[in-house]
Design a protein around this motif. Structure first.
Motif, PDB file in Angstrom:
ATOM      1  N   LEU A   1      -1.272   0.475   9.036  1.00 13.94           N
ATOM      2  CA  LEU A   1      -0.639  -0.684   9.669  1.00 13.94           C
ATOM      3  C   LEU A   1      -1.684  -1.746  10.005  1.00 13.94           C
ATOM      4  O   LEU A   1      -2.529  -1.504  10.862  1.00 13.94           O
ATOM      5  CB  LEU A   1       0.077  -0.260  10.961  1.00 13.94           C
ATOM      6  CG  LEU A   1       1.274   0.664  10.816  1.00 13.94           C
ATOM      7  CD1 LEU A   1       1.757   1.121  12.199  1.00 13.94           C
ATOM      8  CD2 LEU A   1       2.399  -0.010  10.077  1.00 13.94           C
ATOM      9  N   PRO A   2      -1.660  -2.909   9.388  1.00 13.76           N
ATOM     10  CA  PRO A   2      -0.915  -3.235   8.174  1.00 13.76           C
ATOM     11  C   PRO A   2      -1.501  -2.484   6.980  1.00 13.76           C
ATOM     12  O   PRO A   2      -2.602  -1.950   7.073  1.00 13.76           O
ATOM     13  CB  PRO A   2      -1.100  -4.749   8.050  1.00 13.76           C
ATOM     14  CG  PRO A   2      -2.410  -5.015   8.708  1.00 13.76           C
ATOM     15  CD  PRO A   2      -2.491  -4.035   9.858  1.00 13.76           C
ATOM     16  N   ASP A   3      -0.798  -2.473   5.865  1.00 11.05           N
ATOM     17  CA  ASP A   3      -1.152  -1.600   4.744  1.00 11.05           C
ATOM     18  C   ASP A   3      -2.205  -2.246   3.829  1.00 11.05           C
ATOM     19  O   ASP A   3      -2.049  -2.271   2.614  1.00 11.05           O
ATOM     20  CB  ASP A   3       0.111  -1.260   3.954  1.00 11.05           C
ATOM     21  CG  ASP A   3      -0.099  -0.039   3.070  1.00 11.05           C
ATOM     22  OD1 ASP A   3      -0.949   0.804   3.413  1.00 11.05           O
ATOM     23  OD2 ASP A   3       0.583   0.052   2.032  1.00 11.05           O
TER      24      ASP A   3
ATOM     25  N   ASP B   1       4.311  -3.329   1.438  1.00 10.56           N
ATOM     26  CA  ASP B   1       4.255  -4.214   2.596  1.00 10.56           C
ATOM     27  C   ASP B   1       4.807  -5.591   2.233  1.00 10.56           C
ATOM     28  O   ASP B   1       4.710  -5.988   1.064  1.00 10.56           O
ATOM     29  CB  ASP B   1       2.799  -4.352   3.085  1.00 10.56           C
ATOM     30  CG  ASP B   1       2.593  -3.778   4.479  1.00 10.56           C
ATOM     31  OD1 ASP B   1       3.588  -3.297   5.054  1.00 10.56           O
ATOM     32  OD2 ASP B   1       1.462  -3.820   4.985  1.00 10.56           O
ATOM     33  N   PRO B   2       5.438  -6.310   3.187  1.00 15.86           N
ATOM     34  CA  PRO B   2       5.439  -6.080   4.626  1.00 15.86           C
ATOM     35  C   PRO B   2       6.453  -5.049   5.141  1.00 15.86           C
ATOM     36  O   PRO B   2       6.509  -4.801   6.338  1.00 15.86           O
ATOM     37  CB  PRO B   2       5.767  -7.461   5.193  1.00 15.86           C
ATOM     38  CG  PRO B   2       6.627  -8.097   4.149  1.00 15.86           C
ATOM     39  CD  PRO B   2       6.057  -7.621   2.843  1.00 15.86           C
TER      40      PRO B   2
ATOM     41  N   SER C   1       4.983  -2.057   7.264  1.00 14.22           N
ATOM     42  CA  SER C   1       4.473  -2.475   8.574  1.00 14.22           C
ATOM     43  C   SER C   1       5.585  -2.942   9.494  1.00 14.22           C
ATOM     44  O   SER C   1       5.536  -2.720  10.722  1.00 14.22           O
ATOM     45  CB  SER C   1       3.432  -3.589   8.392  1.00 14.22           C
ATOM     46  OG  SER C   1       2.285  -3.086   7.730  1.00 14.22           O
TER      47      SER C   1
ATOM     48  N   ALA D   1       5.651  -0.975  12.937  1.00 18.07           N
ATOM     49  CA  ALA D   1       4.866  -1.702  13.928  1.00 18.07           C
ATOM     50  C   ALA D   1       5.229  -1.271  15.353  1.00 18.07           C
ATOM     51  O   ALA D   1       6.392  -0.997  15.649  1.00 18.07           O
ATOM     52  CB  ALA D   1       5.084  -3.203  13.762  1.00 18.07           C
TER      53      ALA D   1
ATOM     54  N   THR E   1       1.468  -7.242  13.736  1.00 18.59           N
ATOM     55  CA  THR E   1       1.312  -6.314  12.614  1.00 18.59           C
ATOM     56  C   THR E   1       2.093  -6.786  11.395  1.00 18.59           C
ATOM     57  O   THR E   1       1.576  -6.782  10.273  1.00 18.59           O
ATOM     58  CB  THR E   1       1.783  -4.908  13.018  1.00 18.59           C
ATOM     59  OG1 THR E   1       1.003  -4.461  14.136  1.00 18.59           O
ATOM     60  CG2 THR E   1       1.613  -3.928  11.875  1.00 18.59           C
ATOM     61  N   ALA E   2       3.341  -7.191  11.610  1.00 17.80           N
ATOM     62  CA  ALA E   2       4.154  -7.670  10.496  1.00 17.80           C
ATOM     63  C   ALA E   2       3.587  -8.947   9.911  1.00 17.80           C
ATOM     64  O   ALA E   2       3.594  -9.148   8.683  1.00 17.80           O
ATOM     65  CB  ALA E   2       5.595  -7.887  10.945  1.00 17.80           C
TER      66      ALA E   2
ATOM     67  N   ALA F   1       0.720  -8.105   7.785  1.00 21.49           N
ATOM     68  CA  ALA F   1       1.188  -7.530   6.523  1.00 21.49           C
ATOM     69  C   ALA F   1       1.593  -8.621   5.552  1.00 21.49           C
ATOM     70  O   ALA F   1       1.300  -8.540   4.355  1.00 21.49           O
ATOM     71  CB  ALA F   1       2.364  -6.580   6.787  1.00 21.49           C
TER      72      ALA F   1
END
Length: 254
Positions: free
Chosen positions: A191-193, A227-228, A231, A235, A250-251, A254
């Motif tokens: 997270l994030p990837d 992603d997104p 995430s 998140a 977090t998003a 991503a």
């Protein structure tokens, strides 16, 4: 699709289809996604697109793969009741489809193509094009679920690459990954990837695209980014709060 599926005597065509899983149009801004925003501004912006089945990956993957509605493919959800024991999931008749072993068993049960429709990648392969799919487990395999699982037809590199139960690839591709200085295993999601997406992008640019280009054929590459979506689902920026919800740091990262 007709321009892609050209006869061997016609000019060679190459295509890359990129899917950002869970990406909403409102998230693509010059601040949060400058490259995508610039691409959209300079290219074509289809402003009235919709998920065929909101939040359900395999259903939408089946539609992107085949161009058919769910009544044709039967892929109505990520988890389905099949009415027979799925041994790759402990013999359960209800199982989660985002798994390469499960998809393989279901595919075999339904005559080699559980979707009952030809996918774009399979059609490109049939017409003589070189084909590859990279990205999220399940959604990637669905793009050419009828391909042989030995790396001789469509190259498939997903989250399980290099792990038990992963889809085999040709020895030449493994050698090319090693020569590129890349690990022989996809990193775990985070997270994030970022790390996993960077790795799969490097496999695409350093290994797969050069091999497709060297084939002297037109090629089709599908890249399905987890992603997104991953995430956004996982998140923990604002547990117990409504704000900012899915639009947390977090998003956005991503």
């Amino acid at each position: 699709f007709p321009a892609l599926l050209t006869a061997q005597t016609a000019p060679r065509h190459n295509a890359i289809l990129f899917i950002a899983d869970g990406l909403r149009a409102s998230s693509v801004t010059p601040e949060s996604a400058p490259a995508m925003s610039a691409l959209r501004a300079a290219g074509v912006n289809f402003i009235n697109s919709h998920a065929l089945y909101p939040t359900v990956t395999t259903a939408n993957a089946s539609a992107i793969a085949t161009g058919h509605y769910l009544g044709d493919t039967g892929d109505f959800g990520n988890t389905l009741w099949f009415g027979f024991p799925v041994w790759s999931h402990g013999g359960a008749p209800v199982t989660f489809l985002e798994n390469d072993a499960v998809l393989g068993e279901i595919n075999q049960h339904y005559g080699g193509n559980y979707l009952h429709e030809e996918s774009l990648v399979a059609a490109a392969r049939r017409s003589g094009m070189a084909t590859a799919v990279i990205g999220k487990i399940g959604a990637s395999l669905i793009q050419d679920v009828a391909a042989k699982r030995d790396g001789t037809e469509t190259i498939i590199v997903d989250d399980t690459f290099g792990r038990d139960g992963g889809i085999p690839v040709a020895s030449s591709l493994l050698a090319a990954v090693r020569a590129a200085g890349l690990p022989l295993q996809t990193p775990n999601p985070a997270l994030p990837d970022v790390e996993q997406e960077r790795y799969l992008t490097q496999v695409a640019t350093r290994v797969v695209l050069p091999q497709l280009a060297a084939s002297n054929k037109g090629f089709l590459l599908v890249f399905w980014s987890r992603d997104p979506d991953y995430s956004q689902h996982n998140a923990q920026d604002n547990i117990g709060q409504l704000d900012p919800g899915i639009n947390g740091p977090t998003a956005r990262a991503a």
